[in-house]
Motif scaffolding. Structure first.
Motif, PDB file in Angstrom:
ATOM      1  N   THR A 162     -12.897 -11.459  13.879  1.00  0.00           N
ATOM      2  CA  THR A 162     -12.627 -11.474  12.442  1.00  0.00           C
ATOM      3  C   THR A 162     -11.241 -12.036  12.130  1.00  0.00           C
ATOM      4  O   THR A 162     -10.438 -12.267  13.039  1.00  0.00           O
ATOM      5  CB  THR A 162     -12.770 -10.045  11.874  1.00  0.00           C
ATOM      6  OG1 THR A 162     -12.898 -10.106  10.462  1.00  0.00           O
ATOM      7  CG2 THR A 162     -11.582  -9.158  12.237  1.00  0.00           C
ATOM      8  N   ASP A 163     -10.992 -12.256  10.847  1.00  0.00           N
ATOM      9  CA  ASP A 163      -9.645 -12.545  10.334  1.00  0.00           C
ATOM     10  C   ASP A 163      -9.279 -11.401   9.390  1.00  0.00           C
ATOM     11  O   ASP A 163     -10.130 -10.941   8.615  1.00  0.00           O
ATOM     12  CB  ASP A 163      -9.613 -13.831   9.490  1.00  0.00           C
ATOM     13  CG  ASP A 163      -9.891 -15.090  10.289  1.00  0.00           C
ATOM     14  OD1 ASP A 163      -9.936 -15.018  11.528  1.00  0.00           O
ATOM     15  OD2 ASP A 163     -10.064 -16.140   9.655  1.00  0.00           O
ATOM     16  N   LEU A 164      -8.026 -10.967   9.460  1.00  0.00           N
ATOM     17  CA  LEU A 164      -7.571  -9.890   8.577  1.00  0.00           C
ATOM     18  C   LEU A 164      -6.228 -10.253   7.961  1.00  0.00           C
ATOM     19  O   LEU A 164      -5.362 -10.829   8.631  1.00  0.00           O
ATOM     20  CB  LEU A 164      -7.422  -8.586   9.374  1.00  0.00           C
ATOM     21  CG  LEU A 164      -8.723  -8.002   9.944  1.00  0.00           C
ATOM     22  CD1 LEU A 164      -8.422  -6.944  10.995  1.00  0.00           C
ATOM     23  CD2 LEU A 164      -9.602  -7.442   8.833  1.00  0.00           C
ATOM     24  N   ILE A 165      -6.060  -9.899   6.700  1.00  0.00           N
ATOM     25  CA  ILE A 165      -4.791 -10.153   6.013  1.00  0.00           C
ATOM     26  C   ILE A 165      -4.163  -8.809   5.652  1.00  0.00           C
ATOM     27  O   ILE A 165      -4.812  -7.969   5.014  1.00  0.00           O
ATOM     28  CB  ILE A 165      -5.013 -10.982   4.727  1.00  0.00           C
ATOM     29  CG1 ILE A 165      -5.607 -12.354   5.086  1.00  0.00           C
ATOM     30  CG2 ILE A 165      -3.702 -11.143   3.964  1.00  0.00           C
ATOM     31  CD1 ILE A 165      -5.939 -13.222   3.876  1.00  0.00           C
ATOM     32  N   ALA A 166      -2.910  -8.620   6.057  1.00  0.00           N
ATOM     33  CA  ALA A 166      -2.189  -7.386   5.737  1.00  0.00           C
ATOM     34  C   ALA A 166      -1.299  -7.608   4.524  1.00  0.00           C
ATOM     35  O   ALA A 166      -0.590  -8.617   4.444  1.00  0.00           O
ATOM     36  CB  ALA A 166      -1.331  -6.954   6.928  1.00  0.00           C
ATOM     37  N   GLY A 167      -1.341  -6.670   3.580  1.00  0.00           N
ATOM     38  CA  GLY A 167      -0.385  -6.702   2.475  1.00  0.00           C
ATOM     39  C   GLY A 167      -0.723  -7.654   1.352  1.00  0.00           C
ATOM     40  O   GLY A 167       0.177  -8.211   0.709  1.00  0.00           O
ATOM     41  N   PHE A 168      -2.021  -7.837   1.076  1.00  0.00           N
ATOM     42  CA  PHE A 168      -2.387  -8.644  -0.097  1.00  0.00           C
ATOM     43  C   PHE A 168      -1.917  -7.918  -1.362  1.00  0.00           C
ATOM     44  O   PHE A 168      -1.689  -6.698  -1.350  1.00  0.00           O
ATOM     45  CB  PHE A 168      -3.904  -8.852  -0.130  1.00  0.00           C
ATOM     46  CG  PHE A 168      -4.357  -9.785  -1.224  1.00  0.00           C
ATOM     47  CD1 PHE A 168      -3.962 -11.123  -1.207  1.00  0.00           C
ATOM     48  CD2 PHE A 168      -5.159  -9.344  -2.271  1.00  0.00           C
ATOM     49  CE1 PHE A 168      -4.360 -11.992  -2.208  1.00  0.00           C
ATOM     50  CE2 PHE A 168      -5.565 -10.208  -3.273  1.00  0.00           C
ATOM     51  CZ  PHE A 168      -5.171 -11.531  -3.247  1.00  0.00           C
ATOM     52  N   CYS A 169      -1.781  -8.670  -2.444  1.00  0.00           N
ATOM     53  CA  CYS A 169      -1.275  -8.150  -3.709  1.00  0.00           C
ATOM     54  C   CYS A 169      -1.906  -6.804  -4.066  1.00  0.00           C
ATOM     55  O   CYS A 169      -3.130  -6.669  -4.006  1.00  0.00           O
ATOM     56  CB  CYS A 169      -1.572  -9.128  -4.844  1.00  0.00           C
ATOM     57  SG  CYS A 169      -1.106 -10.806  -4.449  1.00  0.00           S
ATOM     58  N   THR A 170      -1.108  -5.860  -4.412  1.00  0.00           N
ATOM     59  CA  THR A 170      -1.472  -4.496  -4.857  1.00  0.00           C
ATOM     60  C   THR A 170      -2.054  -3.611  -3.746  1.00  0.00           C
ATOM     61  O   THR A 170      -2.491  -2.501  -4.017  1.00  0.00           O
ATOM     62  CB  THR A 170      -2.465  -4.466  -6.055  1.00  0.00           C
ATOM     63  OG1 THR A 170      -3.793  -4.738  -5.565  1.00  0.00           O
ATOM     64  CG2 THR A 170      -2.107  -5.455  -7.147  1.00  0.00           C
ATOM     65  N   MET A 189      -4.895 -12.056  12.928  1.00  0.00           N
ATOM     66  CA  MET A 189      -4.322 -11.092  11.988  1.00  0.00           C
ATOM     67  C   MET A 189      -3.080 -11.690  11.338  1.00  0.00           C
ATOM     68  O   MET A 189      -2.214 -12.227  12.040  1.00  0.00           O
ATOM     69  CB  MET A 189      -3.974  -9.810  12.754  1.00  0.00           C
ATOM     70  CG  MET A 189      -5.215  -9.207  13.405  1.00  0.00           C
ATOM     71  SD  MET A 189      -4.868  -8.123  14.821  1.00  0.00           S
ATOM     72  CE  MET A 189      -4.565  -9.294  16.129  1.00  0.00           C
ATOM     73  N   PHE A 190      -3.016 -11.615  10.015  1.00  0.00           N
ATOM     74  CA  PHE A 190      -1.944 -12.302   9.294  1.00  0.00           C
ATOM     75  C   PHE A 190      -1.291 -11.402   8.252  1.00  0.00           C
ATOM     76  O   PHE A 190      -1.936 -10.526   7.685  1.00  0.00           O
ATOM     77  CB  PHE A 190      -2.499 -13.520   8.542  1.00  0.00           C
ATOM     78  CG  PHE A 190      -3.374 -14.406   9.377  1.00  0.00           C
ATOM     79  CD1 PHE A 190      -2.828 -15.245  10.324  1.00  0.00           C
ATOM     80  CD2 PHE A 190      -4.756 -14.389   9.211  1.00  0.00           C
ATOM     81  CE1 PHE A 190      -3.632 -16.070  11.099  1.00  0.00           C
ATOM     82  CE2 PHE A 190      -5.568 -15.212   9.985  1.00  0.00           C
ATOM     83  CZ  PHE A 190      -5.006 -16.048  10.926  1.00  0.00           C
ATOM     84  N   ILE A 191      -0.041 -11.729   7.976  1.00  0.00           N
ATOM     85  CA  ILE A 191       0.624 -11.160   6.809  1.00  0.00           C
ATOM     86  C   ILE A 191       0.283 -12.034   5.615  1.00  0.00           C
ATOM     87  O   ILE A 191       0.269 -13.267   5.735  1.00  0.00           O
ATOM     88  CB  ILE A 191       2.157 -11.131   7.049  1.00  0.00           C
ATOM     89  CG1 ILE A 191       2.509  -9.928   7.913  1.00  0.00           C
ATOM     90  CG2 ILE A 191       2.931 -11.129   5.742  1.00  0.00           C
ATOM     91  CD1 ILE A 191       3.986  -9.756   8.159  1.00  0.00           C
TER      92      ILE A 191
END
Ligand code: 5AD
Ligand code: SF4
Length: 422
Positions: free
Chosen positions: A286-294, A317-319
């Motif tokens: 998978t791909d995961l994004i940490a800390g998206f808006c709100t 895994m990304f910020i």
């Protein structure tokens, strides 16, 4: 995808008499193929351009070009601010490169960032100049129509279009003749591949039928589009690898909605259930994004719990990185602090390492089939390759060669690699 685009660019230029060289010091023309997906990808390019400036001082005839997504996004800035840049060429204008190079030779800048609704570089045979001769990428479509709120791709790579199945099949036939053993079919959203009379499931089947010795992989699937038909085709053919990359991005339905992913956590999990039912033993990444808006702590916990529930074998895994002009940049506040983003990413990485390690246990002591792709970085006595589930295996070379299918019994593992001893 950019590796494959570079191979298309090499092909366009090789057809006009250029040759690919391996050292920038010996080049007459340097093209940097760029990515805009996160800010740090772009930052790296500004650094590279500074290096090329000093090469150009030594060789004033050297031409430097920026191609790909950053060219598309930052045409003016690149031309106005970067003396070193002679060429700026967007992802749909690579056929124009020879003409643009001529313009530079006559003292102008060579610029073309026009996007196209049709360009698929269908009949251009990529020059695989950096290939291991075993595994190749084949683009089946370009662009993206999805408009995920955080993503710059639809702006830099334009609208989605599918390449003709005949040209795809021809390219794979040529790869088989050349001795390749694995193709990865590429698209931002392969499930929406469409040609009259040929869906992605049908294309996958046609490619799989070309040779039982040719492994077939594909990337990337979108959870809202991945159909059961594709799963059944995968189950039917041994040479279609049992590995699915299904980016979740977040485990929180609220965040997924803000991201415009158009599925809920439950719908995502329903797709995972379908994969497990039709393809037992299939690996899932998978791909995961940490800390998206709100994103709140609760949303973040939902991502961690999704990871545990699925038991991913691997993850990118990304910020979250705000990209100018995207919906998120225009409409939402990038309100999670850098510290919190970094901490959440770290928690995601730590958990994924655990899951990756756990996912390898069932293979220890079993015999698995590995396609040998190259020499292990650490030892010339060892080869590495991957299983159908995309697990990397390092094993003693013995009498085996790169390109062979080898039966291997891993004895131990790290979170990244299965290891067989001699
Ligand atoms: N910030 C962080 N990650 C992003 N991705 C795409 N856009 C962004 C962004 N603005 C990630 C997504 C996508 C992968 C290719 O890159 O997870 O699936
Ligand atoms: Fe970007 Fe979403 Fe398209 Fe992937 S599907 S390229 S994340 S817009």
């Amino acid at each position: 995808m950019n590796v494959n685009d570079s191979e298309v660019v090499a092909s366009v230029l090789v057809n006009r008499g250029y040759t690919v060289c391996s050292e920038p010091q010996t080049a007459d023309l340097i093209l940097v193929n760029t990515c805009s997906i996160r800010e740090n990808a772009e930052q790296r390019i500004w650094g590279r351009l500074a290096e090329f400036r000093s090469l150009k001082r030594k060789n004033p005839a050297l031409m430097v070009g920026v191609i790909g997504c950053m060219a598309e996004r930052l045409k003016e800035k690149l031309i106005e601010q970067e003396q070193v840049v002679d060429l700026v060429v967007g992802p749909d204008a690579y056929r124009e490169l020879p003409n643009l190079v001529q313009m530079v030779k006559s003292g102008q800048k060579g610029v073309n960032v026009e996007l196209s609704r049709e360009e698929t570089y269908a009949e251009i045979e990529p020059v695989r100049y950096d290939s291991n001769g075993v595994s190749a990428f084949v683009s089946i479509m370009r662009g993206c129509n999805n408009m995920c709120a955080y993503c710059v791709v639809p702006y830099t790579r334009g609208a989605e279009r599918s390449r003709s199945s005949e040209s795809i099949l021809n390219e794979v036939r040529e790869l088989i003749k050349a001795g390749y053993k694995e193709v990865t079919l590429l698209g931002q959203n392969v499930d929406s591949y469409s040609e009259p009379g040929c869906s992605f499931a049908q294309l996958l089947e046609k490619v799989a039928l070309l040779s039982p010795d040719m492994r077939v992989r594909f990337s990337t699937s979108h959870p809202k589009d991945m159909s059961d038909k594709v799963l059944h085709v995968m189950a039917k053919y041994r040479n279609i690898c049992k590995s699915i990359h299904l980016p979740a991005q977040s485990g929180s339905t609220r965040i997924l909605e803000l991201m415009n992913r158009t599925y809920t956590r439950e719908e995502y999990l329903e797709r995972i259930k379908a994969i497990r039912a039709v393809l037992p033993g299939c690996s899932i990444s998978t791909d995961l994004i940490a800390g998206f808006c709100t994103e709140t702590e609760e949303d973040h916990q939902q991502t961690l719990s999704l990871m545990r529930e699925v038991g991913y074998d691997f993850a990118f895994m990304f910020i979250y990185s705000e990209r100018p002009n995207t919906k998120a940049a225009r409409r939402y506040k990038d309100d999670v602090s850098e510290e919190v983003k970094a901490r959440r990413l770290n928690e995601i990485i730590v958990l994924q390492n655990e899951l990756s390690l756990k996912g390898k246990q069932p293979y220890i002591g079993k015999t698995v089939e590995v396609l040998a792709e190259g020499y292990s970085k650490k030892s010339g006595e060892k080869l590495y390759g991957r299983t159908t589930q995309n697990q990397v295996v390092v094993f003693p070379k013995g009498d085996n060669h790169i390109g062979d299918y080898v039966m291997v019994a891993p004895a131990r593992c790290t979170s990244a690699t299965l290891i067989a001893e001699s």
